[in-house]
Write an enzyme that holds these catalytic residues in place. Structure first.
Site, PDB file in Angstrom:
ATOM      1  CB  ILE A   1      -0.936   0.004   1.218  1.00 13.99           C
ATOM      2  CG1 ILE A   1      -1.865  -1.219   1.165  1.00 13.99           C
ATOM      3  CG2 ILE A   1      -1.755   1.287   1.278  1.00 13.99           C
ATOM      4  CD1 ILE A   1      -2.744  -1.366   2.386  1.00 13.99           C
TER       5      ILE A   1
ATOM      6  CG  ASN B   1      -0.682   3.817  10.315  1.00 12.50           C
ATOM      7  OD1 ASN B   1      -1.880   3.554  10.418  1.00 12.50           O
ATOM      8  ND2 ASN B   1       0.231   2.886  10.110  1.00 12.50           N
TER       9      ASN B   1
ATOM     10  CD  GLU C   1       3.385  -0.862   4.965  1.00  9.50           C
ATOM     11  OE1 GLU C   1       4.256  -0.034   4.654  1.00  9.50           O
ATOM     12  OE2 GLU C   1       3.352  -1.423   6.073  1.00  9.50           O
TER      13      GLU C   1
ATOM     14  CE  LYS D   1      -4.819 -24.695  -7.526  1.00 15.50           C
ATOM     15  NZ  LYS D   1      -5.884 -25.728  -7.537  1.00 15.50           N
TER      16      LYS D   1
END
Length: 690
Positions: A521, A528, A563, A570
């Site tokens: 991110i 924050n 983060e 597959k």
């Protein structure tokens, strides 16, 4: 561009808290005046108050005076204990083992320890001393444990100045760790004590400054402004530069992400007040704050001048961390004035200093900032390497935090296990008692009631069934704990433990087959810092949900780090992987995340590759594959973020050749030795602001 000091999580807030504690040194004296049974001499208290202003300037000389003053007081007296209380604070600045042990020995041999009230007072004195040392050595867990004394004691009749000091430190710890509800409760307790019997103008101002800083950290801007205004109103008539300095620092902290003009005026006022105090550490911090203003405005010449002075002062004080940070900021400014070589030398020297001093906290942010500067001056490959170093430190910090969390969880599980074992032991003993009673009953009534044997058997069977049910419940609990241990508690995604078990099923002869995506991110730390850790958690949960919705049921999605997310699918088709990379960018960045009243734009940088790699069908062990995808992810960051960089083709005949190319991926791309796809995310993106 912000170049805040990163060796502490929140420069303005933590500097304020440290200042409150440093300048409220007299608060560490036992306030015997609150207890008529133990009254310190007014002359002694006056002498301690007189020494208070000089503690910062000459701590060793002050400690010598306190040792002499202590020897003049009667053994076991409140006056001597008051002197020792202040010595505990002074020695945190001196930090000499011999003096420290001398004080500890005096407290350990204090007469009258059997008196519960005296014992509690001594515990408070010892806690102040130990807490100071733990704080200075960045032992956060130990500090928090020491401050737990406030939950254990009855504060009635205890010295309020010591209580005030410990509550101030507790408020600071909770603020730093993002536990704002507890921080606010502690801050209000500080306010209550500061307005109580030991009230002084200085204490009342500092209590409100600290509370305002907590409100600001908790994103309660209106309350922060209101409380700051109360502190400024109280301090309006006080011309002392020390008080003016901390008022200005706190004002700048509150407005730093909301009104840069107010912040810049506050940092200038703080610098002027710091110069008046003559304290080099305050001047250096104020210079760093003011230089940050110029760095943000890209006024490089002014930033260079201030940062150079800050480095000189830090070196004069032998403050390794401040010197390293100053050299970093100086290097950033030099690079932007075209002095790239000199700037990089300053930055690398700062990193070396920090490493030699054992600094780890904040290094990830400094390398991220260095990478951004390299990117801005066109050194993209070097920027990738800086971002990789950022990741290395971030991983280490994540592992340290995870280790602490695991240890705490393990302690809880051990306690739970012991509790269950005791319960089982009690049940086993009950069963044996039942058996004994059954045998006695059978012996006594053998001739009279033959059916007693049957009754005893039924009783034993019932007890056996109870134990069996308990064992089944324990087995179910253990299975549930196993599942929980393989899931991230916040997002519900698989964690690394689950991944390491699941990835074996996707390898062929120890080589990975499938497509790997590593997602980070963008600017998560800013989220924050600007919105609070609770908002960061909301972003992580929402991004996790979006990833799951964009993928199939059998795709493996892992919370890889703070983060970071890892996806393994597959399919080994590079075209499919490219389309999925585009879809993931749109899923993450297509709409903002809503947290309370905030709308938070979110984007991510992604690296991906499909194994085996065309055209030679080269594959890697999963660990090496992730390392290579990691490099691709940081190329996405270095080229502006909100992008996905995927390896489509590589001129490599074997794994060693592929790894060699990945170490210089940027250059290999420009030389045509690898081909990359570079899908971009949604264009309507802005940096997160509250």
């Amino acid at each position: 561009m912000s170049t805040r000091p990163r060796f502490a999580p929140n420069r303005w807030c933590l500097r304020l808290v440290c200042g409150v504690l440093a300048l409220g040194l007299a608060a560490c004296q036992p306030d015997a005046r609150t207890d008529a049974a133990s009254v310190a001499s007014p002359e002694v208290l006056a002498r301690l108050d007189a020494l208070d202003p000089d503690l910062r300037l000459r701590p060793r000389e002050i400690d010598d005076e306190l040792r002499e003053l202590s020897a003049q007081q009667p053994p076991g007296s409140a006056s001597r204990l008051a002197v020792l209380g202040l010595r505990a604070v002074v020695l945190a600045r001196v930090d000499e083992a011999a003096r420290y042990e001398d004080l500890r020995e005096q407290l350990a041999q204090w007469p009258g320890r059997e008196d519960p009230r005296v014992a509690t007072t001594l515990r408070l004195t010892e806690a102040v001393m130990e807490a100071r040392r733990a704080a200075l050595s960045n032992q956060g867990q130990k500090l928090r444990k020491i401050l737990g004394i406030l939950d254990e004691i009855d504060e009635t009749g205890q010295p309020q100045r010591q209580l005030l000091t410990l509550w101030e430190m507790r408020a600071g710890v909770f603020t730093e760790q993002g536990e704002f509800d507890k921080a606010l409760r502690a801050g209000h307790r500080v306010l209550e004590l500061s307005d109580g019997p030991i009230a002084t103008l200085t204490r009342r101002v500092y209590a409100r400054l600290q509370l305002a800083a907590i409100y600001a950290a908790a994103q309660q801007f209106d309350q922060a402004v209101k409380t700051q205004a109360e502190a400024e109103q109280l301090a309006a008539g006080d011309k002392r530069p020390l008080l003016r300095y901390f008022v200005a620092v706190n004002r700048g902290s509150i407005y730093q992400d909301r009104d840069r003009a107010i912040t810049e005026a506050a940092s200038q006022a703080a610098l002027e007040a710091a110069r008046e105090t003559g304290f080099d550490d305050l001047i250096a911090n104020a210079l760093a704050n003011r230089a940050d203003d110029f760095l943000r405005k890209k006024e490089w010449a002014s930033a260079i001048a201030l940062t150079t002075e800050a480095v000189r002062l830090a070196q004069k004080r032998n403050d390794v961390y401040a010197a390293a940070l100053g050299r970093h900021n100086l290097g950033i400014a030099l690079m932007h004035t075209g002095q790239i070589t000199q700037g990089r030398q300053e930055i690398e020297a700062g990193f070396k200093q920090a490493a030699e001093a054992g600094a780890a906290t904040g290094m990830d942010a400094l390398y991220e900032e260095y990478g951004r500067a390299l990117q801005e001056v066109g050194l993209t490959q070097d920027a990738v390497q800086a971002y990789l170093k950022e990741r290395q430190f971030r991983r280490q910090l994540y592992r340290d935090d995870l280790r602490k969390t695991v240890l705490e969880a393990q302690e809880a599980l051990e306690a739970d296990r012991r509790s269950r074992e005791i319960e089982l032991l009690n049940r086993d003993m009950s069963l044996k008692n039942e058996q004994l009673r059954a045998s006695q009953l059978e012996f006594r009534l053998w001739l009279l009631m033959g059916g007693c044997v049957l009754a005893a058997g039924v009783l034993l069977l019932m007890a056996y069934r109870r134990v069996r049910r308990t064992n089944m419940a324990l087995q179910s609990t253990n299975e549930r704990l196993k599942v929980q241990s393989e899931r991230d508690p916040l997002t519900g995604l698989a964690n690394r433990r689950h991944f390491q078990a699941a990835i074996r099923q996707r390898e062929e002869q120890d080589l990975l087959r499938g497509s790997v995506f590593l997602i980070d991110i963008d600017h998560f730390k800013r989220i924050n810092d600007n919105f609070g850790h609770a908002a960061g958690d909301t972003v992580l949960v929402d991004v996790s949900r979006r990833l799951r919705q964009a993928l199939r049921e059998d795709d493996l999605v892992v919370r890889w780090g703070g983060e970071e997310f890892l996806i393994v699918i597959k399919s080994s088709d590079p075209v499919f992987a490219q389309h999925l990379g585009q879809r993931l960018l749109e899923a993450i960045g297509g709409q903002a995340v809503v947290h309370e009243r905030h709308t938070i734009p979110v984007t991510a940088s992604i690296g991906f590759a499909s194994f085996p790699i065309e055209p030679h069908g080269v594959s890697l062990h999963w660990e090496r594959a992730i390392d290579m995808v990691d490099t691709l992810m940081y190329m996405a960051k270095a080229h502006g973020r909100n992008k996905a960089y995927g390896l489509q083709w590589a001129d490599a005949a074997d794994g060693d050749a592929l790894l060699a190319l990945s170490e210089q991926m940027e250059a290999a791309w420009h030389d045509g030795k690898v081909r990359l796809s570079t899908p971009a995310g949604p264009a309507q993106w802005t940096e997160p602001r509250p």
